[in-house]
Write a protein that holds these residues in place. Sequence first.
Motif, PDB file in Angstrom:
ATOM      1  N   TRP A  97       1.073  -1.257   0.288  1.00 32.17           N
ATOM      2  CA  TRP A  97       0.256  -0.111  -0.046  1.00 32.17           C
ATOM      3  C   TRP A  97       0.758   1.540  -0.014  1.00 32.17           C
ATOM      4  N   VAL A  98       1.724   1.420   1.099  1.00 27.04           N
ATOM      5  CA  VAL A  98       3.210   2.646   1.427  1.00 27.04           C
ATOM      6  C   VAL A  98       3.245   2.129  -0.362  1.00 27.04           C
ATOM      7  N   SER A  99       4.149   1.112  -1.237  1.00 26.40           N
ATOM      8  CA  SER A  99       4.519   1.273  -2.064  1.00 26.40           C
ATOM      9  C   SER A  99       4.154   2.421  -3.526  1.00 26.40           C
ATOM     10  N   ARG A 100       3.033   1.709  -3.748  1.00 22.36           N
ATOM     11  CA  ARG A 100       1.712   1.598  -4.559  1.00 22.36           C
ATOM     12  C   ARG A 100       1.970   3.202  -3.696  1.00 22.36           C
ATOM     13  N   ALA A 101       0.647   3.954  -2.944  1.00 23.04           N
ATOM     14  CA  ALA A 101       0.739   5.034  -3.129  1.00 23.04           C
ATOM     15  C   ALA A 101       1.309   6.255  -3.316  1.00 23.04           C
ATOM     16  N   PHE A 102       2.927   6.159  -3.127  1.00 29.10           N
ATOM     17  CA  PHE A 102       3.675   7.155  -2.949  1.00 29.10           C
ATOM     18  C   PHE A 102       4.453   7.060  -4.617  1.00 29.10           C
ATOM     19  N   LEU A 103       4.525   5.669  -5.707  1.00 33.56           N
ATOM     20  CA  LEU A 103       4.140   5.956  -7.402  1.00 33.56           C
ATOM     21  C   LEU A 103       3.301   6.407  -7.282  1.00 33.56           C
ATOM     22  N   GLU A 104       1.922   6.186  -7.009  1.00 32.82           N
ATOM     23  CA  GLU A 104       0.830   7.261  -7.316  1.00 32.82           C
ATOM     24  C   GLU A 104       0.496   8.720  -7.232  1.00 32.82           C
ATOM     25  N   ALA A 105       1.687   8.837  -6.197  1.00 32.21           N
ATOM     26  CA  ALA A 105       1.410  10.746  -5.336  1.00 32.21           C
ATOM     27  C   ALA A 105       1.934  11.652  -6.697  1.00 32.21           C
ATOM     28  N   GLY A 106       2.980  11.454  -7.668  1.00 33.19           N
ATOM     29  CA  GLY A 106       2.957  12.007  -8.511  1.00 33.19           C
ATOM     30  C   GLY A 106       3.631  13.172  -8.156  1.00 33.19           C
ATOM     31  N   ASP A 107       3.633  13.988  -7.125  1.00 29.42           N
ATOM     32  CA  ASP A 107       4.101  15.582  -6.833  1.00 29.42           C
ATOM     33  C   ASP A 107       5.257  15.269  -5.308  1.00 29.42           C
ATOM     34  N   TYR A 108       6.324  15.150  -6.249  1.00 28.22           N
ATOM     35  CA  TYR A 108       7.771  14.802  -5.596  1.00 28.22           C
ATOM     36  C   TYR A 108       8.613  15.963  -5.492  1.00 28.22           C
ATOM     37  N   VAL A 109       9.318  16.159  -4.613  1.00 28.92           N
ATOM     38  CA  VAL A 109      10.311  17.375  -3.943  1.00 28.92           C
ATOM     39  C   VAL A 109      10.951  17.071  -3.597  1.00 28.92           C
ATOM     40  N   VAL A 110      11.986  17.267  -3.614  1.00 29.99           N
ATOM     41  CA  VAL A 110      13.319  17.631  -2.561  1.00 29.99           C
ATOM     42  C   VAL A 110      12.796  18.982  -1.056  1.00 29.99           C
ATOM     43  N   THR A 111      12.848  17.910   0.081  1.00 33.63           N
ATOM     44  CA  THR A 111      12.637  18.499   1.377  1.00 33.63           C
ATOM     45  C   THR A 111      12.958  18.158   1.930  1.00 33.63           C
ATOM     46  N   ARG A 156       2.815  16.521  -0.831  1.00 33.58           N
ATOM     47  CA  ARG A 156       1.111  16.209   0.108  1.00 33.58           C
ATOM     48  C   ARG A 156       1.534  14.983   0.981  1.00 33.58           C
ATOM     49  N   LEU A 157       2.441  14.088   0.779  1.00 32.95           N
ATOM     50  CA  LEU A 157       2.387  12.805   1.922  1.00 32.95           C
ATOM     51  C   LEU A 157       3.105  13.163   3.013  1.00 32.95           C
ATOM     52  N   ASP A 213      -4.842   7.409   0.541  1.00 37.21           N
ATOM     53  CA  ASP A 213      -3.874   7.239   0.744  1.00 37.21           C
ATOM     54  C   ASP A 213      -3.180   8.465   1.385  1.00 37.21           C
ATOM     55  N   VAL A 214      -3.644   9.362   2.168  1.00 35.13           N
ATOM     56  CA  VAL A 214      -2.916  10.983   2.748  1.00 35.13           C
ATOM     57  C   VAL A 214      -2.452  10.879   3.664  1.00 35.13           C
TER      58      VAL A 214
END
Length: 361
Positions: free
Chosen positions: A217-231, A261-262, A302-303
């Motif tokens: 679940w964690v892996s799928r939700a991250f791949l679907e998030a799409g809003d990747y940043v360096v933080t 978002r995550l 998934d938030v």
Amino acid sequence: MLDAGEAADSGEAADAREAADAREAADAREAADAREAADAREAAEAVAAAFGLGRAVGPLAALSYRSSPTWTLAARAGRFLVKHVAAEEWRDDFARAMRFEDKALAAGIAMGRPVSPEVPALGYAAEVDGIGLVRVYEWIDGRPLEASDDVSTWLGSTLARLHRIEPDGRPEAAPEWYRLDDRALWDGWLQEGERLRKPWAPSLREGLTGILGAAAWVSRAFLEAGDYVVTHRDVEPWNVLVTATGPVLIDWDVAGPDSARLEAAQATLSFSARDGMPDPGVVRRTIGAYVDGGGVPFSGADVMVRRVGLRLGRLAERLRMSLGLQSLGPHDLAGVEARAAEQIADMPGFVERVRLFGSML
């Protein structure tokens, strides 16, 4: 049998040996303390020289050891925080984190100010004999965040500013907690745990299916998030100090790619917790400040998945510590193993609670 005189002599001899042993132990402790004090003075001089701080005016004084040992240092140039970062096996990630830290400073984030070494080994870090990779920060006069502190507006606006700095994080460089859906990894830990008769092994055998489901679940939700940043990647209450001018975000050593978002959802929940439940007012103000600062509103099934990922990541660390695959650091082996067994048994309930929390955002 011994007569009365012989018995008295024997007792006196035993008392003398006991006294001599006590003196010897006391002398050994005194010698060890003296060596430790001398080492602390030498280390302080070495750090002060490496960072151009002038002469040290005292030894390194131990401050804390949570993930990394830290000390305070008094030198001619002032008071400083000294930190050892055991990044020998992740130097590239550490260097990347410090580059982002520079960008955050330039963006005006309220944060600890690093001191540059005279001869850098890696970014803001110097190699100091007897310690390893060391960082130094200007001292912050502040106190730890307390449960009664409401920093919601600061938190939301700080997260929004963070997520604007480098909005092109690479998902393939994501932290381990998003990539624990490999059954072979858990099977390997289970088999070794059973071979060594580790106390958590029966629980892992019983709960493995649920753990793998949570990891998927964690892996799928991250791949679907799409809003990747360096933080920052560790925006948590324990990494905030409250000063006279407001909150300050510290501990940037694991900065890197993540989902905006995550991370925002996880931080909102962590800072809004009151007696184990999120405070609706704090949640509302945090999200409002985040959106006002340019952040994208977050919600959905998934938030809160990052929270489950963090729990899985800590469990994986504890299993590796238990099996001798990772340093225990400041932790006690029995405590590590007991906590691992507790986390395995609690995983189904934890996942359900996280889903409930997500529905409240």
